[in-house]
Scaffold this active site. Structure first.
Site, PDB file in Angstrom:
ATOM      1  N   HIS A   1      14.167 -25.643  24.870  1.00 57.22           N
ATOM      2  CA  HIS A   1      13.938 -25.166  23.499  1.00 57.22           C
ATOM      3  C   HIS A   1      13.446 -26.309  22.594  1.00 57.22           C
ATOM      4  O   HIS A   1      13.863 -26.437  21.450  1.00 57.22           O
ATOM      5  CB  HIS A   1      15.221 -24.584  22.909  1.00 57.22           C
ATOM      6  CG  HIS A   1      15.667 -23.313  23.571  1.00 57.22           C
ATOM      7  ND1 HIS A   1      15.263 -22.067  23.145  1.00 57.22           N
ATOM      8  CD2 HIS A   1      16.482 -23.095  24.638  1.00 57.22           C
ATOM      9  CE1 HIS A   1      15.812 -21.127  23.923  1.00 57.22           C
ATOM     10  NE2 HIS A   1      16.551 -21.723  24.835  1.00 57.22           N
TER      11      HIS A   1
ATOM     12  N   ASP B   1      20.854 -25.092  27.442  1.00 57.16           N
ATOM     13  CA  ASP B   1      20.684 -23.724  27.920  1.00 57.16           C
ATOM     14  C   ASP B   1      19.226 -23.392  28.197  1.00 57.16           C
ATOM     15  O   ASP B   1      18.313 -24.007  27.652  1.00 57.16           O
ATOM     16  CB  ASP B   1      21.243 -22.740  26.895  1.00 57.16           C
ATOM     17  CG  ASP B   1      20.489 -22.791  25.577  1.00 57.16           C
ATOM     18  OD1 ASP B   1      20.289 -23.916  25.074  1.00 57.16           O
ATOM     19  OD2 ASP B   1      20.097 -21.730  25.049  1.00 57.16           O
ATOM     20  N   GLU B   2      19.028 -22.408  29.053  1.00 56.01           N
ATOM     21  CA  GLU B   2      17.732 -21.763  29.305  1.00 56.01           C
ATOM     22  C   GLU B   2      16.593 -22.757  29.527  1.00 56.01           C
ATOM     23  O   GLU B   2      15.517 -22.645  28.941  1.00 56.01           O
ATOM     24  CB  GLU B   2      17.407 -20.820  28.140  1.00 56.01           C
ATOM     25  CG  GLU B   2      18.434 -19.718  27.963  1.00 56.01           C
ATOM     26  CD  GLU B   2      18.160 -18.809  26.786  1.00 56.01           C
ATOM     27  OE1 GLU B   2      18.560 -17.630  26.829  1.00 56.01           O
ATOM     28  OE2 GLU B   2      17.542 -19.288  25.798  1.00 56.01           O
ATOM     29  N   ILE B   3      16.817 -23.704  30.400  1.00 58.57           N
ATOM     30  CA  ILE B   3      15.777 -24.681  30.745  1.00 58.57           C
ATOM     31  C   ILE B   3      14.860 -24.071  31.800  1.00 58.57           C
ATOM     32  O   ILE B   3      15.322 -23.575  32.834  1.00 58.57           O
ATOM     33  CB  ILE B   3      16.405 -25.977  31.287  1.00 58.57           C
ATOM     34  CG1 ILE B   3      17.386 -26.553  30.256  1.00 58.57           C
ATOM     35  CG2 ILE B   3      15.321 -26.998  31.639  1.00 58.57           C
ATOM     36  CD1 ILE B   3      18.275 -27.651  30.812  1.00 58.57           C
TER      37      ILE B   3
END
Length: 515
Positions: free
Chosen positions: A250, A310-312
């Site tokens: 992100h 998160d969410e890599i």
């Protein structure tokens, strides 16, 4: 239409009646028969020498009496304190217990004694007391009933949080202060401030002011003065502020200040800015992170610093030619090894050198992916499912539960859906935080939980109505005893009363009805 009319009538009917305290206290003994009339000038709150508590007393004296009231036949009431520690240092595990005792009196003089371990427990006592002072719209009078009475209270969990997201939409300081006020009414104690994300970088760093080019506009930025003011404002209301700087994923908003610090994702992945991570092949990456996070560690006074994780999207790394060359040079063959490399540098090299020591906190994604943590003190935040919470605490980590408490979801619990979206507070209320089957030691590693108000569709205009009163379901779940928070249906009356007396009357207007 008829359902909406009945709903509105229900709110009106309950607004003038006390149905109990929110969140529900641990022990309540209110079997007394006496009722007395009180007013703003008939209550005296003792000074303590604590700036926070004395300011709280003045603030609550106004909150006790939001409307002009009758001045006839008022009892004189003195509120005194017995505080073990006047320390104003608010951190995780700061005691927040309190008791309130109001004995009977043969005359017109009454005394309320608030006993607490800390000033922050005493602030909670003032909030509870405010809900016992009832306004009658017909007579324009305030009364305290059930005298004599006593209340003994303490929170079930140390971490009772609310996440706000000022990266997807900028939230003015005034809006955040409104949120903090309402948090204190519900006895939340932690504001998880998701500050930066792919969409914007609204924090002004004195070390790297160019990073704020990633903000939505020069006016949509938080400088050190506004941050310090907000931290102080929250502390005076018993709220900790835990900042989150979401890395290494992100990271698109870093590009405006440091174009070479982010990875260029191949193909269509670049179209979704949420996919873009930091560039691990940039030799300056960790130097910049060290300086930036050191500055933030001094600015934010809480002992915990959230660093995302998160969410890599591994593909952005493994298919980028520059990073492929770097991987070969460093004998790294996959995305998991890149994550491990980044977290090793962040947690083992950067954190020990921060200007102000911090305990790191991350989202569960790293643990789920198989990243190893050499430091067991890393707090893991669970957003996906309680089964992941079980795995994390069984692995020896402390955890915070956000799964099932997402305020942006229309269906927080797929097994229970509602016609009206405001009724999702019932999902939160019945979302048990401690799964069955854990040992005592494993249960103790669950620090608490938090409601999450992600900001894709939330800004300063609607943040209040999107959070309240639904987040109150999470607030009581985190504060009150497990056996007292089993049935949302049993809590409806108290929540309606709380919405009217402690939220709406204090200017925290919320849309819709809760039943």
């Amino acid at each position: 239409i008829m359902k909406g009319v009945l709903c509105a009538l229900l709110v009106v009917a309950f607004c003038g009646v006390s149905l109990g305290i929110w969140p529900q206290p641990h022990t309540v003994n209110m079997n007394g028969q006496k009722t007395i009339a009180v007013g703003k000038n008939s209550i005296n709150i003792a000074a303590t020498g604590s700036k926070i508590l004395d300011a709280g007393g003045e603030r609550y004296k106004n909150l006790f009496f939001p409307f002009p009231g009758s001045t006839s036949n008022l009892a004189q009431v003195s509120i005194t304190y017995r505080i073990t520690s006047l320390s104003e240092n608010l951190q995780l595990f700061t005691p927040e217990d309190y008791s309130i005792n109001m004995p009977d009196s043969n005359g017109n003089q009454y005394n309320i004694v608030i006993t607490a371990s800390t000033v922050f427990g005493a602030l909670h006592a003032l909030e509870t007391l405010s809900q016992l002072i009832i306004y009658n719209d017909t007579t324009s009078s305030y009364t305290i009933s059930n005298i004599p009475f006593s209340i003994t209270d303490q929170p079930r969990f140390a971490w009772r949080g609310l996440l706000i997201d000022s990266s997807r939409h900028y939230l003015p300081i005034s809006s955040i202060k409104r949120v903090i006020d309402a948090m204190s009414y519900s006895k939340f104690n932690t504001l998880h401030w998701h500050l930066i994300d792919a969409q914007s970088f609204p924090i002004l760093s004195t070390s790297y002011p160019q990073l704020a080019k990633g903000a939505f506009s020069p006016r949509a930025v938080y400088n050190s003065t506004s941050v310090k003011d907000l931290i102080s404002y929250a502390q005076y209301r018993g709220i900790r502020i835990v900042p989150e700087f979401d890395i290494p994923g992100h990271a698109a908003s870093w590009h405006a200040g440091f174009p070479d610090l982010v990875t260029q994702c191949p193909g269509n992945l670049e179209r979704n800015i949420n996919n873009i991570p930091l560039n691990v092949a940039n030799p300056q990456l960790f130097n910049i992170l060290q300086t930036f996070l050191s500055e933030m560690s001094t600015l934010f006074t809480d002992q915990i610093l959230h660093v995302g994780g998160d969410e890599i999207v591994d593909y952005c790394w493994t298919q980028n030619p520059q990073i492929q060359a770097w991987m070969r040079l460093n004998h790294i063959s996959n995305g998991l090894q890149i994550k491990q490399y980044f977290e090793n540098n962040l947690l083992n090299n950067i954190f020990p050198k921060l200007s102000s020591p911090k305990t790191p906190m991350v989202w569960e994604d790293l643990f789920d992916a198989g990243v190893g943590f050499s430091n067991a003190s890393v707090i893991q935040e669970v957003w996906s499912h309680p089964t992941q919470l079980i795995k994390i605490v069984q692995a020896g980590f402390h955890a915070v539960m956000a799964a099932g408490f997402y305020l942006d979801q229309q269906i927080p619990n797929p097994s229970k859906t509602w016609y009206e979206w405001v009724d999702t507070w019932k999902n939160f209320y019945e979302n048990e935080i401690v799964p069955a089957g854990l040992s005592v030691a494993e249960q103790q590693r669950i620090l608490g939980g938090e409601a999450a108000m992600w900001g894709e569709n939330v800004d300063g205009m609607n943040v209040d109505s999107r959070i309240w009163p639904r987040a109150c379901g999470t607030a009581e779940k985190l504060w009150s005893r497990k056996e007292d928070t089993v049935s949302a249906s049993a809590a409806v009356g108290r929540l309606i009363s709380f919405r009217c007396s402690s939220l709406a009357r204090r200017g925290r207007w919320s849309l819709g009805c809760v039943e």
